[in-house]
Design a protein around this motif. Structure first.
Motif, mmCIF file in Angstrom:
data_model
loop_
_atom_site.group_PDB
_atom_site.id
_atom_site.type_symbol
_atom_site.label_atom_id
_atom_site.label_comp_id
_atom_site.label_asym_id
_atom_site.label_seq_id
_atom_site.Cartn_x
_atom_site.Cartn_y
_atom_site.Cartn_z
ATOM 1 N N ARG A 108 86.771 -34.261 -26.510
ATOM 2 C CA ARG A 108 87.554 -33.786 -27.650
ATOM 3 C C ARG A 108 87.820 -32.278 -27.588
ATOM 4 O O ARG A 108 88.393 -31.699 -28.508
ATOM 5 C CB ARG A 108 86.833 -34.150 -28.955
ATOM 6 N N HIS A 109 87.388 -31.636 -26.497
ATOM 7 C CA HIS A 109 87.677 -30.222 -26.289
ATOM 8 C C HIS A 109 89.008 -30.082 -25.553
ATOM 9 O O HIS A 109 89.297 -30.852 -24.633
ATOM 10 C CB HIS A 109 86.576 -29.559 -25.462
ATOM 11 N N ASP A 110 89.814 -29.100 -25.929
ATOM 12 C CA ASP A 110 91.076 -28.893 -25.217
ATOM 13 C C ASP A 110 90.819 -28.157 -23.900
ATOM 14 O O ASP A 110 89.685 -27.813 -23.562
ATOM 15 C CB ASP A 110 92.086 -28.142 -26.088
ATOM 16 N N PHE A 111 91.892 -27.927 -23.139
ATOM 17 C CA PHE A 111 91.756 -27.342 -21.802
ATOM 18 C C PHE A 111 91.121 -25.965 -21.852
ATOM 19 O O PHE A 111 90.270 -25.630 -21.014
ATOM 20 C CB PHE A 111 93.135 -27.258 -21.138
ATOM 21 N N THR A 114 87.358 -26.189 -22.770
ATOM 22 C CA THR A 114 86.617 -26.840 -21.687
ATOM 23 C C THR A 114 86.374 -25.892 -20.522
ATOM 24 O O THR A 114 85.285 -25.877 -19.944
ATOM 25 C CB THR A 114 87.386 -28.080 -21.187
ATOM 26 N N GLN A 163 85.979 -29.296 -16.227
ATOM 27 C CA GLN A 163 87.101 -30.219 -16.370
ATOM 28 C C GLN A 163 86.799 -31.545 -15.669
ATOM 29 O O GLN A 163 87.088 -32.623 -16.201
ATOM 30 C CB GLN A 163 88.369 -29.589 -15.783
#
Length: 249
Positions: A108-111, A114, A163
């Protein structure tokens, strides 16, 4: 109070990063990938056909080194220390404890969230490589190309470790090329990483490619390190991790 509510409250601290932290992550990602592009262009420019064997060895060694370092850091954070430790407890150890409770939270973390911290860690070696390309002679750069390819591969895979780890917990909506890399074990496969998430989380710590997990487990590498440290300090491995898990139950 149910364990689900406790987990949600614990992760609420990390769902919306403070403005300063978010800014640091954005700057780190932008600088990191700008330097990666600059260095990659220069590596290609100075690459020669006769470098091919040593470059391939260097790239392979860089990936292996990144995988080992991911395992070493992961093992250290999972196995030792406490969330109550000043600075490192909240910043480094607590996210690992919470990840064992809710492994899918990372998805649920965005790029930016992350990858921001890993990008920040690789800025210095990337900047050093960029400095070499603008200050060293062409002859020196040609001679050092295999070594630079090793360093560049190491940096790339360290940068992408979080990632890759996130992808290993993502079971829906992954791009086909990511699934291909996982299926061919070029990056950490989902099924492979599930072995680590069986309590008490004492094996398969490498989370970049996972290539080293089986051989390190066969030689009992982490267990030997734990026995040495426990013998020297009296500290029991994963004691804090078990306490943290008990709090959520």
């Amino acid at each position: 109070m149910s364990s689900q509510i406790k987990v949600k409250r614990a992760f609420s601290l990390f769902s919306f990063p403070p403005t300063g932290k978010r800014l640091q992550e954005w700057i780190s990602v932008i600088l990191c990938f700008s330097l990666i592009c600059f260095n990659f262009y220069n590596l290609l420019f100075y690459l020669r056909l006769e470098h091919t064997p040593s470059v391939l060895v260097g790239i392979f060694a860089g990936v292996i080194t990144a995988d080992f370092l991911s395992g070493l850091f992961h093992w250290g954070a999972d196995t030792w220390g406490s969330v109550e430790l000043p600075i490192v407890g909240k910043a480094f150890i607590r996210p690992f404890r919470e990840h064992h409770i809710d492994p899918t939270a990372i998805t649920r973390h965005d790029f930016i969230e992350t990858n921001g911290d890993n990008c920040f860690m690789t800025l210095v070696p990337l900047a050093n490589m960029a400095y070499k390309f603008v200050s060293f002679s062409p002859e020196a750069l040609c001679d050092s190309c295999p070594w630079d390819c090793y360093v560049f591969a190491l940096i790339i895979f360290i940068t992408m470790t979080n990632q890759i780890h996130k992808w290993s917990h993502t079971y829906f909506g992954l791009p086909r090329w990511v699934v291909f890399l996982q299926d061919w074990h070029i990056i950490l496969p989902r099924k492979h990483h599930r072995i680590h998430h069986v309590s008490p989380h004492e094996t398969y710590f490498c989370i970049t490619t996972g290539w080293l997990n089986y051989p390190l487990e066969k030689i009992r590498f982490w267990r030997c390190l734990e026995n040495i440290i426990q013998g020297l300090t009296g500290e029991k491995p994963r004691a804090d991790d078990m306490k943290w898990a008990q709090k959520i139950k």
